[in-house]
Scaffold this motif. Structure first.
Motif, PDB file in Angstrom:
ATOM      1  N   ILE A  87       0.785  -1.284  -0.057  1.00 26.49           N
ATOM      2  CA  ILE A  87      -0.001   0.136   0.039  1.00 26.49           C
ATOM      3  C   ILE A  87       0.870   1.304  -0.062  1.00 26.49           C
ATOM      4  O   ILE A  87       2.030   1.045   0.402  1.00 26.49           O
ATOM      5  CB  ILE A  87      -1.024   0.108   1.340  1.00 26.49           C
ATOM      6  CG1 ILE A  87      -0.242  -0.009   2.400  1.00 26.49           C
ATOM      7  CG2 ILE A  87      -1.924  -1.129   1.065  1.00 26.49           C
ATOM      8  CD1 ILE A  87      -0.949   0.146   3.784  1.00 26.49           C
ATOM      9  N   ASP A  88       0.274   2.342  -0.463  1.00 26.18           N
ATOM     10  CA  ASP A  88       1.017   3.492  -0.554  1.00 26.18           C
ATOM     11  C   ASP A  88       1.047   4.241   0.733  1.00 26.18           C
ATOM     12  O   ASP A  88       0.409   3.841   1.647  1.00 26.18           O
ATOM     13  CB  ASP A  88       0.569   4.549  -1.558  1.00 26.18           C
ATOM     14  CG  ASP A  88      -0.982   4.832  -1.419  1.00 26.18           C
ATOM     15  OD1 ASP A  88      -1.340   4.602  -0.317  1.00 26.18           O
ATOM     16  OD2 ASP A  88      -1.625   5.178  -2.532  1.00 26.18           O
ATOM     17  N   ARG A  95      -3.790   6.674   6.621  1.00 28.17           N
ATOM     18  CA  ARG A  95      -5.360   6.431   6.969  1.00 28.17           C
ATOM     19  C   ARG A  95      -5.662   5.338   7.719  1.00 28.17           C
ATOM     20  O   ARG A  95      -6.455   5.430   8.817  1.00 28.17           O
ATOM     21  CB  ARG A  95      -6.039   6.502   5.534  1.00 28.17           C
ATOM     22  CG  ARG A  95      -5.951   7.692   4.905  1.00 28.17           C
ATOM     23  CD  ARG A  95      -6.732   7.679   3.364  1.00 28.17           C
ATOM     24  NE  ARG A  95      -8.119   7.043   3.578  1.00 28.17           N
ATOM     25  CZ  ARG A  95      -8.986   6.462   2.711  1.00 28.17           C
ATOM     26  NH1 ARG A  95      -8.327   6.432   1.534  1.00 28.17           N
ATOM     27  NH2 ARG A  95     -10.038   6.178   3.015  1.00 28.17           N
ATOM     28  N   LEU A  96      -4.899   3.998   7.522  1.00 31.80           N
ATOM     29  CA  LEU A  96      -5.030   3.071   8.098  1.00 31.80           C
ATOM     30  C   LEU A  96      -4.710   3.195   9.695  1.00 31.80           C
ATOM     31  O   LEU A  96      -5.340   2.938  10.798  1.00 31.80           O
ATOM     32  CB  LEU A  96      -4.570   1.767   7.580  1.00 31.80           C
ATOM     33  CG  LEU A  96      -5.281   1.454   6.561  1.00 31.80           C
ATOM     34  CD1 LEU A  96      -4.256   0.352   5.680  1.00 31.80           C
ATOM     35  CD2 LEU A  96      -6.569   0.793   6.888  1.00 31.80           C
ATOM     36  N   LEU A  97      -3.480   3.985  10.060  1.00 29.86           N
ATOM     37  CA  LEU A  97      -2.944   3.968  11.322  1.00 29.86           C
ATOM     38  C   LEU A  97      -3.934   5.027  12.047  1.00 29.86           C
ATOM     39  O   LEU A  97      -4.205   4.775  13.094  1.00 29.86           O
ATOM     40  CB  LEU A  97      -1.548   4.643  11.052  1.00 29.86           C
ATOM     41  CG  LEU A  97      -0.338   3.652  10.526  1.00 29.86           C
ATOM     42  CD1 LEU A  97       0.817   4.321  10.666  1.00 29.86           C
ATOM     43  CD2 LEU A  97      -0.316   2.569  11.900  1.00 29.86           C
ATOM     44  N   ALA A  98      -4.331   6.010  11.461  1.00 27.46           N
ATOM     45  CA  ALA A  98      -5.251   7.075  11.937  1.00 27.46           C
ATOM     46  C   ALA A  98      -6.691   6.263  12.221  1.00 27.46           C
ATOM     47  O   ALA A  98      -6.963   6.469  13.485  1.00 27.46           O
ATOM     48  CB  ALA A  98      -5.736   8.129  10.809  1.00 27.46           C
ATOM     49  N   ALA A  99      -7.386   5.385  11.495  1.00 32.30           N
ATOM     50  CA  ALA A  99      -8.318   4.475  11.951  1.00 32.30           C
ATOM     51  C   ALA A  99      -8.278   3.808  13.361  1.00 32.30           C
ATOM     52  O   ALA A  99      -8.945   3.603  13.994  1.00 32.30           O
ATOM     53  CB  ALA A  99      -8.830   3.929  10.783  1.00 32.30           C
ATOM     54  N   VAL A 100      -7.007   3.127  12.975  1.00 28.29           N
ATOM     55  CA  VAL A 100      -6.737   2.302  14.423  1.00 28.29           C
ATOM     56  C   VAL A 100      -6.832   3.197  15.712  1.00 28.29           C
ATOM     57  O   VAL A 100      -7.303   2.709  16.737  1.00 28.29           O
ATOM     58  CB  VAL A 100      -5.208   1.505  14.146  1.00 28.29           C
ATOM     59  CG1 VAL A 100      -4.774   0.656  15.387  1.00 28.29           C
ATOM     60  CG2 VAL A 100      -5.381   0.620  13.065  1.00 28.29           C
ATOM     61  N   ILE A 157       2.215  -0.540  13.427  1.00 27.99           N
ATOM     62  CA  ILE A 157       2.285  -1.292  12.200  1.00 27.99           C
ATOM     63  C   ILE A 157       1.797  -2.640  12.191  1.00 27.99           C
ATOM     64  O   ILE A 157       1.431  -3.081  11.106  1.00 27.99           O
ATOM     65  CB  ILE A 157       3.995  -1.120  12.017  1.00 27.99           C
ATOM     66  CG1 ILE A 157       4.692   0.109  11.953  1.00 27.99           C
ATOM     67  CG2 ILE A 157       4.376  -2.343  10.806  1.00 27.99           C
ATOM     68  CD1 ILE A 157       6.303   0.238  11.723  1.00 27.99           C
ATOM     69  N   SER A 158       2.002  -3.545  13.290  1.00 29.20           N
ATOM     70  CA  SER A 158       1.434  -4.957  13.211  1.00 29.20           C
ATOM     71  C   SER A 158      -0.160  -4.767  12.845  1.00 29.20           C
ATOM     72  O   SER A 158      -0.661  -5.580  12.166  1.00 29.20           O
ATOM     73  CB  SER A 158       1.749  -5.617  14.387  1.00 29.20           C
ATOM     74  OG  SER A 158       3.151  -5.742  14.598  1.00 29.20           O
ATOM     75  N   ALA A 159      -0.948  -3.658  13.590  1.00 27.44           N
ATOM     76  CA  ALA A 159      -2.305  -3.771  13.228  1.00 27.44           C
ATOM     77  C   ALA A 159      -2.637  -3.185  11.851  1.00 27.44           C
ATOM     78  O   ALA A 159      -3.581  -3.835  11.185  1.00 27.44           O
ATOM     79  CB  ALA A 159      -2.817  -2.498  14.476  1.00 27.44           C
ATOM     80  N   ALA A 160      -1.795  -2.408  11.268  1.00 27.50           N
ATOM     81  CA  ALA A 160      -2.022  -2.228   9.916  1.00 27.50           C
ATOM     82  C   ALA A 160      -1.730  -3.253   9.011  1.00 27.50           C
ATOM     83  O   ALA A 160      -2.587  -3.496   8.023  1.00 27.50           O
ATOM     84  CB  ALA A 160      -1.002  -0.767   9.719  1.00 27.50           C
ATOM     85  N   VAL A 161      -0.890  -3.911   9.177  1.00 29.39           N
ATOM     86  CA  VAL A 161      -0.449  -4.972   8.306  1.00 29.39           C
ATOM     87  C   VAL A 161      -1.794  -6.101   8.375  1.00 29.39           C
ATOM     88  O   VAL A 161      -2.101  -6.831   7.505  1.00 29.39           O
ATOM     89  CB  VAL A 161       0.810  -5.702   8.869  1.00 29.39           C
ATOM     90  CG1 VAL A 161       0.968  -7.129   7.836  1.00 29.39           C
ATOM     91  CG2 VAL A 161       1.972  -4.690   8.316  1.00 29.39           C
ATOM     92  N   ILE A 199      -4.820  -5.675   9.020  1.00 24.24           N
ATOM     93  CA  ILE A 199      -5.969  -4.810   8.304  1.00 24.24           C
ATOM     94  C   ILE A 199      -5.848  -5.034   6.885  1.00 24.24           C
ATOM     95  O   ILE A 199      -6.738  -5.439   5.943  1.00 24.24           O
ATOM     96  CB  ILE A 199      -6.182  -3.458   8.785  1.00 24.24           C
ATOM     97  CG1 ILE A 199      -6.525  -3.366  10.430  1.00 24.24           C
ATOM     98  CG2 ILE A 199      -7.481  -2.731   8.030  1.00 24.24           C
ATOM     99  CD1 ILE A 199      -6.867  -2.184  11.191  1.00 24.24           C
ATOM    100  N   VAL A 200      -4.470  -4.912   6.488  1.00 26.16           N
ATOM    101  CA  VAL A 200      -4.395  -4.783   5.068  1.00 26.16           C
ATOM    102  C   VAL A 200      -4.409  -6.280   4.626  1.00 26.16           C
ATOM    103  O   VAL A 200      -5.142  -6.579   3.516  1.00 26.16           O
ATOM    104  CB  VAL A 200      -2.938  -4.286   4.610  1.00 26.16           C
ATOM    105  CG1 VAL A 200      -2.456  -4.777   3.017  1.00 26.16           C
ATOM    106  CG2 VAL A 200      -2.854  -3.015   5.099  1.00 26.16           C
ATOM    107  N   LEU A 201      -4.083  -7.376   5.253  1.00 28.01           N
ATOM    108  CA  LEU A 201      -4.108  -8.442   4.920  1.00 28.01           C
ATOM    109  C   LEU A 201      -5.533  -9.064   4.939  1.00 28.01           C
ATOM    110  O   LEU A 201      -6.136  -9.976   4.130  1.00 28.01           O
ATOM    111  CB  LEU A 201      -3.409  -9.661   5.758  1.00 28.01           C
ATOM    112  CG  LEU A 201      -1.796  -9.425   5.619  1.00 28.01           C
ATOM    113  CD1 LEU A 201      -1.043 -10.315   6.781  1.00 28.01           C
ATOM    114  CD2 LEU A 201      -1.457  -9.880   4.195  1.00 28.01           C
TER     115      LEU A 201
END
Length: 764
Positions: A117-118, A124-129, A178-182, A184-186
């Motif tokens: 992801i860019d 955005r994902l980190l902010a949502a978490v 970072i783990s939470a973002a990864v 969510i991406v998966l």
């Protein structure tokens, strides 16, 4: 390409090239096992009620790291076969591997699902978490003071208020974000793949299996790979002529399996045709008796239903390396038994055929650790004074048409006989011959052996005590053979109970009873069929107490067949040293006697030499070592016990002649006047002899001046009374009389109380 579980999964998920897809399709169709395994994979993957291994589980197939290494083709070779065996035998592990393989196969076709992801999306994902965690602070941070719930507090399924933290709230480290973002991406990627698979087509994959009665192919549905159009099916193949029947009148018919044909870009379209199914012949097949049923028996196929076949879809694009080759590995994975569509058994010559009178010499390559001894028939025809005719067989040697073979201790030799690998376990004796039709035959006299072949049509005759027959199918997986001689303590020499077994592992075998020379038996054994299938993980057992019968029982103690225990490092070094001393054709028995009698040599070398001489029927050096009064002339207590246990019980069980030669050796080399007593101690005592006063004689032997008497008395008492007691650890037959005194006194009290009895024996 070998037919293994991993290549089978790649074939089902359409990851192979068009050429390899066709090769695997042919092998699956020709295999008696693969179609059943295909149906099992489809069933377990679709079974929602099937449990899954825990994510924190341990064990070869339970550990998630092992599953990942297997799917990524980096599982060590020494664990690969055991891992696939567990998966094939367990629905839970098979479903885990197949499901994960299917998900990875779908993701390999959707490059954007696994694309990085860019930076904007990551922020955005980190902010949502962060917003999600900030909205529920009571669940994000837990005070250590909360502790575990008490018996009065609610537990699982009931929420309880958590105490607020006493200090400032802890901020999660950057690694946690970072783990939470990864994660969510998966999750988003998996959901995308799942949605696309639902929208692109849900037509189930169809595998043709044989209907038991009508002969028409029955269809087993399983989800089709992504990209397969629901309105398409592979074309109907042409029907070739029926193959010739084998020697028993049974016509080998392959099980047709329709090849899964996912869509590939039009530039690489390749037509994949499944193997044709010949029509079933009336009366073909062999009835399977209840005692030897087949777990992999297949029924006869018929031609597909008439009708015009729609256009065939293109083959999938396979993952390739830089050279353009498919990346699905072959490795050393556990091969699934597969036989050709038509198997022609070896020709059985007529009685007047010259080949029947003079069978061909079987070329056998000798390998494996340690020694292999042989005695060709010429040794009996031209005996040499003072020699039994046994000699060490050099590596890469060819054997005669008939050979007697012995695997000494710490040796595990292997022979390649007509494409069949035969591995003898240590302390085993066998005879290698050929039947009248040229089929090699292994007769196991005592010990253990493992046989295996690379070719699906390999045949091998086996004789193990009262079991005699031919394995005509199933040698692609290891098959164990064992003959055990069991003599109760105190029984007369040669009065041994013989147990024999033919043991299967991960696949079944076809077993046909014969005489020891390969001919038809005069009377078949009761309890099993004259010609039938022995299922996987079963043992065909024979007992000398019922010599006219045999039985099929569950397999046990199978580790020695597929993964034998490693030979002790010290013993292996002794075997290698002995092999070097016998190089150049040096006389076997002369060399072994010199090593066993040399007090300057290492004790493991001397013990190995004496044990090898005992296997060829020479017991003088063995008796000298067992009866030596000093450690310098003999062996230390641990090595003494190991040598005695490996040689004397076998000599007493082999027969009257061997037992008599052992008795003569003890008389010649035991302390003066104690030869017969030492032999009686080696023979053991019965329960009746214990009740008649043998218990007191054994305890008196603990205080005897002769070391060999003390050692044998101690060995017998420990075998009779296995219960542990602190006083018993204070005795060693090698100690002085003063150090042995307290323990001997304790044993005398046991005699007075009548406690020296075997468990379960009647106490008068």
């Amino acid at each position: 390409m070998r037919l293994t579980l991993r290549t089978l999964l790649a074939w089902l998920d359409g990851l192979l090239s068009a050429e390899d897809q066709q090769v695997l399709a042919d092998k699956v169709a020709a295999s008696p096992v693969a179609p059943t395994l295909v149906r099992r994979i489809q069933d377990v993957v679709e079974n929602a009620a099937l449990a899954a291994p825990r994510i924190d589980a341990r064990g070869l197939a339970d550990d998630t790291n092992s599953v990942a290494e297997y799917l990524d083709n980096c599982l060590p070779a020494d664990r690969l076969e055991a891992f696939e065996r567990i998966c094939i035998e367990s629905d839970v592990h098979l479903a885990e591997v197949a499901s994960c393989h299917g998900v990875l196969a779908e993701m390999s076709r959707e490059a954007e699902a696994a694309a990085p992801i860019d930076a904007t999306t990551c922020k955005r994902l980190l902010a949502a978490v962060r917003d999600h965690v900030a909205s529920r602070p009571s669940e994000a941070v837990t005070s250590v003071a909360d502790g575990p719930p008490t018996s009065a507090e609610p537990t699982a399924g009931h929420a309880r208020p958590r105490s607020k933290p006493t200090g400032p709230a802890r901020r999660a480290p950057l690694e946690a974000w970072i783990s939470a973002a990864v994660a969510i991406v998966l999750l988003v990627g998996l959901v995308t793949v799942f949605v696309r698979s639902l929208t692109t087509g849900s037509q189930p994959r169809r595998v043709a299996v044989n209907a038991p009665e009508s002969g028409q192919p029955a269809r087993v549905d399983a989800p089709a790979p992504a990209g397969v159009a629901p309105d398409r099916a592979p074309p109907r193949p042409a029907e070739p002529a029926a193959p010739p029947a084998d020697a028993d009148g049974a016509q080998p018919v392959p099980t047709p399996v329709h090849v899964p044909t996912p869509v590939q870009p039009p530039t690489a379209a390749v037509t994949v045709l499944p193997p044709a199914a010949p029509p079933a012949a009336p009366g073909a097949g062999v009835a399977t008796p209840p005692a030897m049923s087949a777990a992999t028996t297949t029924t006869r196929p018929a031609a597909p239903a008439p009708g015009a076949a729609p256009p065939e879809p293109a083959a999938p694009a396979a993952p390739q390396d830089a050279a353009g080759r498919p990346t699905v590995p072959q490795g050393d994975a556990l091969a699934i038994a597969a036989r050709p569509a038509v198997v022609e058994p070896p020709r059985r010559p007529a009685p007047d055929d010259p080949a029947a009178a003079a069978p061909a010499v079987p070329a056998a390559l000798v390998s494996g650790p340690g020694l292999l001894l042989h005695r060709p028939p010429a040794a009996d025809a031209n005996p040499v004074h003072g020699s039994s005719g046994w000699a060490a067989l050099p590596r890469a040697s060819s054997l005669a048409a008939r050979e007697e073979l012995i695997a000494p201790p710490a040796s595990r030799p292997e022979l390649d006989v007509a494409g069949v690998m035969i591995r003898l376990e240590p302390d085993s004796r066998a005879t290698l011959t050929r039947d009248a039709d040229g089929t090699p035959r292994l007769e196991l006299v005592f010990g253990r052996a493992t046989v295996r072949a690379a070719a699906a049509d390999a045949r091998l005759g086996l004789t193990a005590a009262g079991l005699s027959g031919i394995v005509t199918d199933g040698l692609r997986t290891p098959v164990g053979v064992e003959v055990l001689l069991e003599r109760p303590p105190g029984a007369e020499a040669g009065d041994a109970r013989v147990r024999a077994a033919i043991i299967t592992t991960t696949a079944g075998i076809r077993w046909r009873q014969t005489r020891a020379d390969g001919g038809a038996p005069d009377a078949a054994l009761i309890g099993i069929a004259a010609d039938g299938l022995l299922e996987a993980g079963r043992r065909l057992a024979w007992d000398s107490q019922e010599p006219d019968a045999a039985a099929v029982r569950p397999g046990r103690d199978l580790d020695w067949i597929a993964t034998p225990a490693r030979i002790d490092r010290v013993d292996a070094a002794a075997a290698a040293a002995m092999q070097a001393r016998l190089a150049g054709g040096r006389p076997l028995e002369t060399t072994l006697r010199a090593v066993a009698a040399d007090p300057r040599d290492r004790e493991e070398n001397r013990a190995l030499a004496a044990a090898t001489l005992a296997l060829v029927g020479e017991y003088d050096e063995l008796a000298k070592l067992l009866c030596a009064e000093t450690a310098a002339a003999g062996l230390r207590s641990g090595r003494w016990r190991a040598l005695e246990q490996a040689t004397v019980p076998l000599a007493l069980a082999r027969g009257v002649n061997a037992a008599e030669r052992l008795a003569q050796a003890f008389e010649a080399h035991a302390p003066a006047g104690r030869g017969r007593e030492v032999f009686a101690l080696a023979r053991g005592v019965t329960d009746a002899e214990l009740a008649a006063g043998a218990d007191a004689r054994l305890v008196d032997g603990l205080d005897a001046p002769e070391l060999v008497v003390r050692r044998y008395a101690w060995r017998n008492l420990n075998a009779i009374v296995p219960q542990a007691d602190p006083i018993r650890s204070r005795f060693d037959p090698d100690w002085s009389e003063q150090l042995r005194g307290d323990a001997v006194g304790w044993w005398r009290k046991q005699v007075e109380a009548g406690r020296i009895r075997r468990p379960g024996a009647a106490n008068p």
